[in-house]
Design an enzyme around this catalytic site. Structure first.
Site: not given
Ligand code: IDP
Ligand code: MG
Length: 138
Positions: A9, A49, A112, A115, A126
């Site tokens: 990212k 997304y 984080n 992805h 994807e």
């Molecule tokens: P993942 O990346 O671990 O699969 P997902 O639930 O698919 O997690 O969420 C996609 C992305 O959205 C996450 O990697 C993170 O960057 C962001 N995200 C997920 N949950 C939150 C939240 O509660 N607050 C802010 N950003 C979030």
């Molecule tokens: Mg995800």
């Protein structure tokens, strides 16, 4: 052989973590079969997304994901979808296991670093979102 989409990212790229993330893939028997660096538009990030469009964090997430260059990769290995998710760690870095990419480097639940596709169906969507059939190494 399974394939998955990995993205480093914008925070991972701007913080100089591209080599670190790729090293972890290489050291864990994961092969990179396609790779590119690009910057998504807001609209491209919204399309990527789309499953999260009703979540409260959707607007912020798509702003972040289009804020700078990313590195998109197709990873190949047996069970690589799960293997990559294990190397990444939990979405929230505070809950991620020790030694995972997110635990070691993430600063925020949104920012984080990486992805990874979470199922064969999302992997297919994807991978096709970023790569065409001429862009793979045999
Ligand atoms: P993942 O990346 O671990 O699969 P997902 O639930 O698919 O997690 O969420 C996609 C992305 O959205 C996450 O990697 C993170 O960057 C962001 N995200 C997920 N949950 C939150 C939240 O509660 N607050 C802010 N950003 C979030
Ligand atoms: Mg995800």
């Amino acid at each position: 052989m399974e394939r998955t989409l990995s993205i480093i990212k914008p925070d991972g790229v701007s913080r100089g973590l591209v080599g670190e993330v790729i090293k972890r893939f290489e050291q864990n028997g994961i092969r990179i079969v396609a790779m590119k660096m690009l910057q998504m538009s807001k609209q491209q990030a919204q399309g990527f997304y789309a499953v999260h469009r009703d979540r409260p964090f959707f607007d912020s997430l798509t702003d972040f994901m289009s804020s700078g260059p990313i590195v998109a990769m197709v990873l190949e290995a047996e069970g690589v979808i799960g293997k990559n998710r294990t190397l990444m760690g939990a979405t929230d870095y505070k809950e991620a296991a020790e030694g995972t990419i997110r635990r070691d480097f993430a600063t925020d639940i949104e920012k984080n670093i990486v992805h990874g596709s979470d199922s064969p169906e999302t992997a297919e969507f994807e991978i096709n979102y970023f790569f065409n059939k001429f862009e793979f190494i045999n």
